[in-house]
Design a protein around this motif. Structure first.
Motif, short mmCIF file in Angstrom:
data_model
loop_
_atom_site.label_atom_id
_atom_site.label_comp_id
_atom_site.label_asym_id
_atom_site.label_seq_id
_atom_site.Cartn_x
_atom_site.Cartn_y
_atom_site.Cartn_z
N ARG A 63 11.98 -8.65 0.74
CA ARG A 63 12.14 -7.56 -0.24
C ARG A 63 11.12 -6.45 0.01
O ARG A 63 11.45 -5.26 0.00
N LEU A 64 9.86 -6.83 0.26
CA LEU A 64 8.81 -5.85 0.51
C LEU A 64 9.03 -5.12 1.83
O LEU A 64 8.80 -3.90 1.93
N LEU A 65 9.47 -5.85 2.84
CA LEU A 65 9.78 -5.21 4.12
C LEU A 65 10.90 -4.20 3.95
O LEU A 65 10.82 -3.07 4.46
N VAL A 66 11.95 -4.58 3.22
CA VAL A 66 13.08 -3.67 2.99
C VAL A 66 12.60 -2.40 2.29
O VAL A 66 12.99 -1.29 2.68
N LYS A 67 11.75 -2.52 1.28
CA LYS A 67 11.23 -1.34 0.59
C LYS A 67 10.50 -0.41 1.56
O LYS A 67 10.65 0.81 1.50
N ASN A 68 9.67 -0.99 2.43
CA ASN A 68 8.93 -0.19 3.41
C ASN A 68 9.87 0.47 4.41
O ASN A 68 9.66 1.62 4.79
N ILE A 69 10.89 -0.23 4.82
CA ILE A 69 11.86 0.31 5.78
C ILE A 69 12.68 1.42 5.13
O ILE A 69 12.89 2.48 5.73
N GLU A 70 13.11 1.19 3.90
CA GLU A 70 13.88 2.22 3.18
C GLU A 70 13.05 3.49 3.00
O GLU A 70 13.59 4.60 3.05
N ALA A 71 11.75 3.34 2.81
CA ALA A 71 10.88 4.51 2.64
C ALA A 71 10.87 5.40 3.87
O ALA A 71 10.59 6.59 3.78
N GLU A 72 11.19 4.81 5.02
CA GLU A 72 11.21 5.57 6.27
C GLU A 72 12.56 6.23 6.54
O GLU A 72 12.69 7.00 7.49
N GLN B 285 0.84 -1.20 0.00
CA GLN B 285 0.00 0.00 0.00
C GLN B 285 0.87 1.25 0.00
O GLN B 285 1.89 1.32 0.68
N GLU B 286 0.46 2.23 -0.77
CA GLU B 286 1.16 3.52 -0.80
C GLU B 286 0.53 4.45 0.23
O GLU B 286 -0.68 4.43 0.39
N PRO B 287 1.28 5.22 0.93
CA PRO B 287 2.73 5.30 0.92
C PRO B 287 3.34 4.12 1.69
O PRO B 287 2.76 3.62 2.65
N LEU B 288 4.52 3.70 1.24
CA LEU B 288 5.24 2.65 1.93
C LEU B 288 5.74 3.17 3.27
O LEU B 288 5.97 4.36 3.43
N GLY B 289 5.91 2.26 4.22
CA GLY B 289 6.46 2.68 5.51
C GLY B 289 6.03 1.79 6.66
O GLY B 289 5.53 0.69 6.47
N TRP B 290 6.25 2.32 7.86
CA TRP B 290 5.96 1.57 9.09
C TRP B 290 4.50 1.14 9.19
O TRP B 290 4.20 0.08 9.73
N LYS B 291 3.60 1.95 8.67
CA LYS B 291 2.17 1.62 8.75
C LYS B 291 1.89 0.29 8.04
O LYS B 291 1.13 -0.54 8.54
N ASN B 292 2.49 0.08 6.87
CA ASN B 292 2.32 -1.19 6.17
C ASN B 292 2.86 -2.36 6.99
O ASN B 292 2.24 -3.43 7.04
N ILE B 293 4.00 -2.16 7.62
CA ILE B 293 4.60 -3.22 8.42
C ILE B 293 3.71 -3.53 9.62
O ILE B 293 3.46 -4.71 9.93
N GLU B 294 3.19 -2.51 10.24
CA GLU B 294 2.27 -2.72 11.38
C GLU B 294 1.01 -3.46 10.91
O GLU B 294 0.56 -4.41 11.57
N PHE C 116 0.76 -5.47 8.32
CA PHE C 116 1.20 -6.83 8.01
C PHE C 116 1.28 -7.68 9.28
O PHE C 116 0.79 -8.81 9.32
N LEU C 117 1.86 -7.13 10.33
CA LEU C 117 2.00 -7.88 11.58
C LEU C 117 0.65 -8.13 12.25
O LEU C 117 0.42 -9.19 12.81
N LYS C 118 -0.24 -7.15 12.16
CA LYS C 118 -1.56 -7.30 12.78
C LYS C 118 -2.49 -8.21 12.00
O LYS C 118 -3.26 -8.96 12.59
N HIS C 119 -2.43 -8.14 10.68
CA HIS C 119 -3.41 -8.84 9.86
C HIS C 119 -2.83 -9.99 9.03
O HIS C 119 -3.59 -10.71 8.38
N GLY C 120 -1.52 -10.17 9.05
CA GLY C 120 -0.90 -11.27 8.34
C GLY C 120 -1.29 -12.63 8.91
O GLY C 120 -1.78 -13.49 8.20
N PRO C 121 -1.12 -12.81 10.24
CA PRO C 121 -1.54 -14.09 10.83
C PRO C 121 -3.06 -14.20 10.87
O PRO C 121 -3.75 -13.23 11.16
#
Length: 184
Positions: free
Chosen positions: A128-137, A74-83, A85-90
């Motif tokens: 790879r997707l996590l790295v992109k989101n982290i780099e965006a921050e 999801q745009e914008p990439l960043g910590w929100k996407n990671i959060e 992912f962690l909340k709704h991935g499992p």
């Protein structure tokens, strides 16, 4: 001429996934799969080579469905996407807890090599997707290292979802991790 099939491949996969997820590959019998899918043995074998093939295709189908959810794109990439992912991935529905892919890792010793490759490819994609989101921050730490930590955390979270206490404390753990991540 054979009888026309009265099932779709996708329906079979959707019904087989919870069986493999709950029972594991080794403890899932062909009879379990027949019961769950409503397709007899000859029907299953007309669509899949064997139980291993059905498992591999179930894993592939599950991961494709997860990818379509787009939790890390999801745009914008960043910590929100990671959060997110962690909340709704499992998952935490009925017998399906955690992640089918993560759960399957406990049987790697007996799974077909193709299953190993699918899980490894999925892990590489997630990283790879996590790295992109982290780099965006614009973090000061190495994005690859942070992505590895997040993946290990995610795998642990998926396993904990099988514990009664794991579900209740997940939100707090995710909140703590995201707070630490945002401080990098």
């Amino acid at each position: 001429m054979g009888r026309p099939k009265n099932f779709s491949r996708e329906e079979v996969l959707e019904k087989a996934i919870p069986v493999f997820w709950k029972r594991g590959f080794s403890d899932t019998s062909l009879q379990d799969l027949e019961r769950a899918t409503g397709v007899n043995k000859s029907g299953l074998y007309s669509e899949f080579r064997d139980k291993e093939d059905l498992f591999v295709e179930s894993l592939r189908y599950y991961l494709a469905a997860q990818e379509k959810r787009g939790l890390l794109t999801q745009e914008p990439l960043g910590w929100k996407n990671i959060e997110t992912f962690l909340k709704h991935g499992p998952h935490n529905k009925e017998e399906q807890k955690g992640c089918f892919s993560v759960s399957s890792m406990r049987e790697f010793a007996i799974l077909p090599e193709e299953a190993h490759a699918i899980v490894a490819q999925n892990r590489a994609t997630l990283k790879r997707l996590l790295v992109k989101n982290i780099e965006a921050e614009g973090t000061k730490m190495d994005p690859e290292s942070i992505a590895e930590m997040i993946l290990v955390f995610f795998y642990g979270l998926c396993i904990e979802h099988n514990l009664k206490s794991g579900r209740n404390s997940s939100a707090r753990k995710i909140e703590s991790l995201v707070k630490v991540l945002r401080s990098f």
